[in-house]
Design an enzyme around this catalytic site. Structure first.
Site, PDB file in Angstrom:
ATOM      1  N   ASN A   1       0.803  -1.289  -0.143  1.00  0.00           N
ATOM      2  CA  ASN A   1       0.010   0.192  -0.235  1.00  0.00           C
ATOM      3  C   ASN A   1       0.962   1.265   0.171  1.00  0.00           C
ATOM      4  O   ASN A   1       1.429   1.428   1.007  1.00  0.00           O
ATOM      5  CB  ASN A   1      -0.836   0.074   1.466  1.00  0.00           C
ATOM      6  CG  ASN A   1      -1.930   1.011   1.428  1.00  0.00           C
ATOM      7  OD1 ASN A   1      -1.877   2.034   0.506  1.00  0.00           O
ATOM      8  ND2 ASN A   1      -2.303   1.452   2.600  1.00  0.00           N
ATOM      9  N   TRP A   2       1.051   1.867  -1.088  1.00  0.00           N
ATOM     10  CA  TRP A   2       1.774   3.264  -1.432  1.00  0.00           C
ATOM     11  C   TRP A   2       1.206   4.214  -0.589  1.00  0.00           C
ATOM     12  O   TRP A   2       2.423   5.345  -0.426  1.00  0.00           O
ATOM     13  CB  TRP A   2       2.204   3.323  -2.754  1.00  0.00           C
ATOM     14  CG  TRP A   2       2.909   2.359  -3.346  1.00  0.00           C
ATOM     15  CD1 TRP A   2       3.294   1.061  -3.344  1.00  0.00           C
ATOM     16  CD2 TRP A   2       3.349   2.537  -4.925  1.00  0.00           C
ATOM     17  NE1 TRP A   2       3.744   0.134  -4.105  1.00  0.00           N
ATOM     18  CE2 TRP A   2       4.304   1.105  -5.119  1.00  0.00           C
ATOM     19  CE3 TRP A   2       3.387   3.485  -5.776  1.00  0.00           C
ATOM     20  CZ2 TRP A   2       4.655   0.997  -6.455  1.00  0.00           C
ATOM     21  CZ3 TRP A   2       3.912   3.226  -7.191  1.00  0.00           C
ATOM     22  CH2 TRP A   2       4.602   1.833  -7.303  1.00  0.00           C
ATOM     23  N   LYS A   3       0.051   4.391  -0.238  1.00  0.00           N
ATOM     24  CA  LYS A   3      -0.511   5.246   0.388  1.00  0.00           C
ATOM     25  C   LYS A   3      -0.110   6.643  -0.528  1.00  0.00           C
ATOM     26  O   LYS A   3      -0.066   6.523  -1.754  1.00  0.00           O
ATOM     27  CB  LYS A   3      -0.057   5.609   1.777  1.00  0.00           C
ATOM     28  CG  LYS A   3       0.077   4.311   2.627  1.00  0.00           C
ATOM     29  CD  LYS A   3       0.176   4.598   4.196  1.00  0.00           C
ATOM     30  CE  LYS A   3       0.159   3.171   4.762  1.00  0.00           C
ATOM     31  NZ  LYS A   3       0.021   3.184   6.243  1.00  0.00           N
TER      32      LYS A   3
ATOM     33  N   HIS B   1      -9.397   1.150   5.117  1.00  0.00           N
ATOM     34  CA  HIS B   1      -8.011   1.331   5.740  1.00  0.00           C
ATOM     35  C   HIS B   1      -8.237   2.411   6.828  1.00  0.00           C
ATOM     36  O   HIS B   1      -9.163   3.330   6.808  1.00  0.00           O
ATOM     37  CB  HIS B   1      -7.027   2.106   4.563  1.00  0.00           C
ATOM     38  CG  HIS B   1      -5.781   2.049   5.135  1.00  0.00           C
ATOM     39  ND1 HIS B   1      -5.333   2.888   5.879  1.00  0.00           N
ATOM     40  CD2 HIS B   1      -4.727   1.193   4.995  1.00  0.00           C
ATOM     41  CE1 HIS B   1      -3.826   2.556   6.381  1.00  0.00           C
ATOM     42  NE2 HIS B   1      -3.564   1.422   5.918  1.00  0.00           N
TER      43      HIS B   1
ATOM     44  N   GLU C   1      -6.604   4.789   7.697  1.00  0.00           N
ATOM     45  CA  GLU C   1      -6.421   6.166   7.507  1.00  0.00           C
ATOM     46  C   GLU C   1      -7.634   6.740   6.770  1.00  0.00           C
ATOM     47  O   GLU C   1      -8.281   7.774   7.309  1.00  0.00           O
ATOM     48  CB  GLU C   1      -5.281   6.571   6.554  1.00  0.00           C
ATOM     49  CG  GLU C   1      -3.986   6.391   7.643  1.00  0.00           C
ATOM     50  CD  GLU C   1      -2.622   5.612   6.670  1.00  0.00           C
ATOM     51  OE1 GLU C   1      -2.708   5.650   5.452  1.00  0.00           O
ATOM     52  OE2 GLU C   1      -1.963   5.122   7.432  1.00  0.00           O
TER      53      GLU C   1
ATOM     54  N   GLU D   1      -5.393  -4.976  10.685  1.00  0.00           N
ATOM     55  CA  GLU D   1      -4.320  -3.930  10.960  1.00  0.00           C
ATOM     56  C   GLU D   1      -4.721  -3.039  12.227  1.00  0.00           C
ATOM     57  O   GLU D   1      -5.426  -2.278  12.198  1.00  0.00           O
ATOM     58  CB  GLU D   1      -4.706  -3.074   9.594  1.00  0.00           C
ATOM     59  CG  GLU D   1      -4.175  -3.614   8.265  1.00  0.00           C
ATOM     60  CD  GLU D   1      -3.582  -2.498   7.386  1.00  0.00           C
ATOM     61  OE1 GLU D   1      -2.322  -2.954   6.947  1.00  0.00           O
ATOM     62  OE2 GLU D   1      -4.183  -1.580   7.222  1.00  0.00           O
TER      63      GLU D   1
ATOM     64  N   GLY E   1       2.494   2.247  10.824  1.00  0.00           N
ATOM     65  CA  GLY E   1       3.461   3.375  10.798  1.00  0.00           C
ATOM     66  C   GLY E   1       4.361   3.552  12.034  1.00  0.00           C
ATOM     67  O   GLY E   1       4.729   4.660  12.110  1.00  0.00           O
TER      68      GLY E   1
ATOM     69  N   SER F   1       3.358  -2.152  10.342  1.00  0.00           N
ATOM     70  CA  SER F   1       4.826  -2.156  10.579  1.00  0.00           C
ATOM     71  C   SER F   1       5.363  -3.612  10.120  1.00  0.00           C
ATOM     72  O   SER F   1       6.263  -4.126  10.746  1.00  0.00           O
ATOM     73  CB  SER F   1       5.007  -1.967  12.071  1.00  0.00           C
ATOM     74  OG  SER F   1       4.743  -0.475  12.361  1.00  0.00           O
TER      75      SER F   1
ATOM     76  N   GLY G   1       2.707  -1.272   4.436  1.00  0.00           N
ATOM     77  CA  GLY G   1       2.993   0.142   4.018  1.00  0.00           C
ATOM     78  C   GLY G   1       4.415   0.756   3.858  1.00  0.00           C
ATOM     79  O   GLY G   1       4.963   0.421   2.668  1.00  0.00           O
TER      80      GLY G   1
END
Ligand code: PGA
Length: 252
Positions: free
Chosen positions: A9-11, A95, A97, A167, A173, A212, A233
């Site tokens: 997941n490149w965000k 997700h 976020e 997650e 992160g 992570s 990530g």
């Protein structure tokens, strides 16, 4: 057991040209292995360029988000048919976020899952508790709520096209991944809930761990028979660490 699944997941990282460079680097070192499926989820604007580079390869393409509507006056949104035409096979939905920074509710996430499936996009459906919820002993009730509400109205056959990603928000992160025991406990609860509520063989459903994941902790995580892969990530932004995680998934 299904094959392992590693999703990067490149965000909101990488412009189109940076995306092309990263994909070229990955393709330069990645040796495909049939026991592992590798997917990348670049930002929407880079999907077309990445799709072109991935077309002759077994690496699959995911989007990071999708609108629940097929078309209409929804400024700034991207519809399932648009993603489908770009060559996406998967879409990440729910997700943390999206839930916590952009206020997506369980109901909105459920609508997106239905919309994706209508257009033959396979959802990678994310769930996970926040630190204060874990500390208050609410992990299982939060997971069950997200699972039940997120999957309302789905038939057992639809679930075969859904990947679930556990997650924990406190692990995303932060450099503080869940232990294999913590992840396994929740994965097992997710599996048993899928069996109870949808009366299906949950062994067929891929449940990924995310938060992570690195090349250093992947081996330990993949020891668990309940963990079918990873949603990665930060470590997927570097071609070497991303490919290394895929190699570890194949070896174990
Ligand atoms: P991380 O992100 O690997 O950087 O913790 C995982 C994710 O948000 O999917």
């Amino acid at each position: 057991m299904p094959n392992r699944f590693i999703v990067g997941n490149w965000k909101m990282h990488n412009t189109i040209s940076q995306a092309e460079t990263l994909i070229q680097e990955i393709l330069g070192i990645y040796q495909a292995n049939p026991s592992v499926e590798l997917a990348v989820a670049p930002p929407h604007v880079a999907l077309q360029a990445v799709a072109r580079l991935l077309a002759p390869t077994p690496i699959t393409l995911a989007a990071q988000n999708v609108c629940a509507k097929d078309e209409g006056a929804f400024t700034g949104e991207i519809s399932p048919p648009m993603l489908k035409e770009l060559g996406c096979q998967y879409v990440i939905i729910g997700h943390s976020e999206r839930r916590h920074l952009f206020g997506e509710s369980d109901e909105a996430i459920n609508e997106k899952i239905h919309a994706a499936l209508r257009h033959e996009l396979q959802p990678i459906f994310c769930i996970g508790e926040r630190l204060e919820e874990r500390e208050a002993g609410q992990t299982h009730s939060v997971i069950q709520r997200q699972l039940q509400k997120g999957l309302v109205g789905l038939e057992p056959k639809d679930l075969g096209n859904v990947t679930i990603a556990y997650e924990p928000v406190w692990a995303i992160g932060t450099g503080r991944a869940a232990t294999v025991e913590q992840a396994t406990e929740v994965h097992a609860a997710i599996r048993s809930s899928l069996t109870t509520h949808w009366n299906l063989n949950s062994e067929q459903i891929r449940i990924l761990y995310g938060g992570s994941v690195t090349a250093d902790n992947a081996h330990a995580l993949f020891q668990s028979p309940h963990i079918n892969g990873a949603l990665v990530g930060k470590a997927c932004l570097n071609s070497e660490s991303f490919v290394k995680i895929a190699e570890i998934a194949a070896l174990d």
